[in-house]
Design a protein around this motif. Structure first.
Motif, PDB file in Angstrom:
ATOM      1  N   LEU A  46      71.811 -82.290 -20.272  1.00 62.02           N
ATOM      2  CA  LEU A  46      70.608 -82.962 -19.809  1.00 62.02           C
ATOM      3  C   LEU A  46      69.588 -83.187 -20.914  1.00 62.02           C
ATOM      4  N   MET A  47      69.413 -82.213 -21.802  1.00 61.92           N
ATOM      5  CA  MET A  47      68.334 -82.319 -22.783  1.00 61.92           C
ATOM      6  C   MET A  47      68.571 -83.434 -23.792  1.00 61.92           C
ATOM      7  N   THR A  48      69.773 -83.533 -24.339  1.00 61.81           N
ATOM      8  CA  THR A  48      70.024 -84.581 -25.327  1.00 61.81           C
ATOM      9  C   THR A  48      69.846 -85.982 -24.737  1.00 61.81           C
ATOM     10  N   PRO A  49      70.407 -86.288 -23.538  1.00 58.44           N
ATOM     11  CA  PRO A  49      70.122 -87.603 -22.952  1.00 58.44           C
ATOM     12  C   PRO A  49      68.640 -87.836 -22.695  1.00 58.44           C
ATOM     13  N   LEU A  50      67.905 -86.800 -22.289  1.00 57.82           N
ATOM     14  CA  LEU A  50      66.464 -86.952 -22.082  1.00 57.82           C
ATOM     15  C   LEU A  50      65.767 -87.356 -23.376  1.00 57.82           C
ATOM     16  N   LEU A  60      64.718 -91.180 -22.746  1.00 58.80           N
ATOM     17  CA  LEU A  60      63.319 -91.199 -22.323  1.00 58.80           C
ATOM     18  C   LEU A  60      62.334 -91.110 -23.480  1.00 58.80           C
ATOM     19  N   CYS A  61      62.727 -90.420 -24.549  1.00 56.47           N
ATOM     20  CA  CYS A  61      61.794 -90.215 -25.664  1.00 56.47           C
ATOM     21  C   CYS A  61      62.091 -91.121 -26.851  1.00 56.47           C
ATOM     22  N   LEU A  69      53.070 -82.411 -22.893  1.00 57.47           N
ATOM     23  CA  LEU A  69      53.336 -81.773 -21.605  1.00 57.47           C
ATOM     24  C   LEU A  69      54.711 -82.166 -21.074  1.00 57.47           C
ATOM     25  N   ALA A  70      55.117 -83.406 -21.305  1.00 63.32           N
ATOM     26  CA  ALA A  70      56.435 -83.858 -20.850  1.00 63.32           C
ATOM     27  C   ALA A  70      57.549 -83.056 -21.521  1.00 63.32           C
ATOM     28  N   TYR A  71      57.397 -82.753 -22.820  1.00 59.43           N
ATOM     29  CA  TYR A  71      58.402 -81.943 -23.508  1.00 59.43           C
ATOM     30  C   TYR A  71      58.449 -80.527 -22.939  1.00 59.43           C
ATOM     31  N   LEU A 122      60.880 -79.267 -30.980  1.00 58.74           N
ATOM     32  CA  LEU A 122      61.634 -78.060 -30.676  1.00 58.74           C
ATOM     33  C   LEU A 122      60.719 -76.964 -30.122  1.00 58.74           C
ATOM     34  N   LEU A 123      59.570 -76.772 -30.750  1.00 56.40           N
ATOM     35  CA  LEU A 123      58.639 -75.724 -30.305  1.00 56.40           C
ATOM     36  C   LEU A 123      58.089 -76.022 -28.912  1.00 56.40           C
ATOM     37  N   LEU A 124      57.813 -77.286 -28.624  1.00 57.57           N
ATOM     38  CA  LEU A 124      57.325 -77.654 -27.292  1.00 57.57           C
ATOM     39  C   LEU A 124      58.399 -77.392 -26.235  1.00 57.57           C
ATOM     40  N   LEU A 125      59.640 -77.740 -26.544  1.00 55.18           N
ATOM     41  CA  LEU A 125      60.723 -77.498 -25.599  1.00 55.18           C
ATOM     42  C   LEU A 125      60.898 -76.004 -25.324  1.00 55.18           C
ATOM     43  N   LEU A 126      60.826 -75.195 -26.371  1.00 54.24           N
ATOM     44  CA  LEU A 126      61.001 -73.756 -26.211  1.00 54.24           C
ATOM     45  C   LEU A 126      59.869 -73.116 -25.415  1.00 54.24           C
TER      46      LEU A 126
END
Length: 255
Positions: free
Chosen positions: A28-32, A36-37, A5-7, A213-217
């Motif tokens: 933002l996404m790459t630093p996250l 964080l991950c 869910l976080a992704y 990748l699929l979760l982010l999309l």
């Protein structure tokens, strides 16, 4: 489930920013993904590049419906950015150990974020300065557009940062008479082949984490749809202040 869910939520938030401002993808996404991950920097960059390509493809379609994309400017940018991608990917391939590669990517990411933050914060000031001190005619603008593309190609391949914020800042300087909405559409349209080719290079190296990748999309596509329809409704000053300050803090943290 909470991790998944976080992704999804991360993808939705970043997609919303991309749709509304044309900025915020790799910034933002790459630093996250790294901070964080706990994902290896090279894998975070590769995953984010493919994520950004798909997200911005959808965003370009939405902006196409809202206004024209000046493809001539996009093609001049690509003339520089594609060679830039090739140079950066070849350099990464010839780096030494994974630890050295991670250090280079984190440092590149931090520097790019620190350059990106003032580009966002002072965008109106840059535009006013350019309007007072004309940068030159069409030929000079085209040459500078190609140079911008090359720099962005190197930056994006190394850190996944720059296609949005820095691209927008320089486009405002080179084409100050164009409406902001058209510049956003140009910037997103150029980012598609740039991130797709850079992402493909990282994919060949095994740096793309497909499940993530699929979760982010799954979050980013609804997010960018909503962001596109909210474009222009939130005061730009507050957008710049919040996003620029956030990127400044993240850049310091990455370095």
């Amino acid at each position: 489930m909470m991790g998944h869910l976080a992704y999804v939520i991360s993808g939705a938030l970043v997609g919303f920013l991309v749709g509304m401002t044309g900025v915020g993808g790799g910034s933002l996404m790459t630093p996250l993904l790294i901070l964080l991950c706990g994902i290896h920097p090279k894998a975070a960059v590769g995953t984010d590049l493919v994520y950004a390509a798909v997200t911005k493809l959808f965003g370009t379609f939405l902006h196409r419906r809202c206004g024209p994309v000046r493809w001539s400017i996009v093609l001049w940018m690509m003339a520089g950015s594609l060679p830039g991608v090739a140079v950066a990917l070849l350099w990464l391939r010839h780096l030494g150990s994974p630890q050295e590669m991670a250090h280079v990517i984190r440092l590149s990411l931090g520097i790019c974020l620190l350059v990106t933050a003032p580009a966002i914060l002072f965008r109106p000031t840059l535009k006013e300065w350019v309007l007072r001190h004309q940068l030159g005619g069409p030929v000079r603008s085209r040459v500078l557009t190609v140079v911008l593309g090359f720099v962005l190609g190197c930056m994006v391949s190394l850190s996944s940062v720059g296609a949005g914020a820095i691209g927008m800042a320089v486009l405002v300087m080179l084409y100050p008479t164009l409406p902001l909405r058209e510049l956003v559409a140009i910037d997103i349209a150029h980012a598609i082949p740039l991130t797709l080719i850079a992402g493909a290079g990282h994919w060949v190296e095994g740096d793309v984490m497909v499940p993530i990748l699929l979760l982010l999309l799954s979050g980013s596509l609804p997010g960018i749809w909503l962001g596109t329809h909210c474009a222009g409704r939130c005061p730009e000053r507050w957008q710049r202040l919040i996003l620029g300050s956030l990127l400044l803090l993240i850049g310091v943290k990455m370095i």
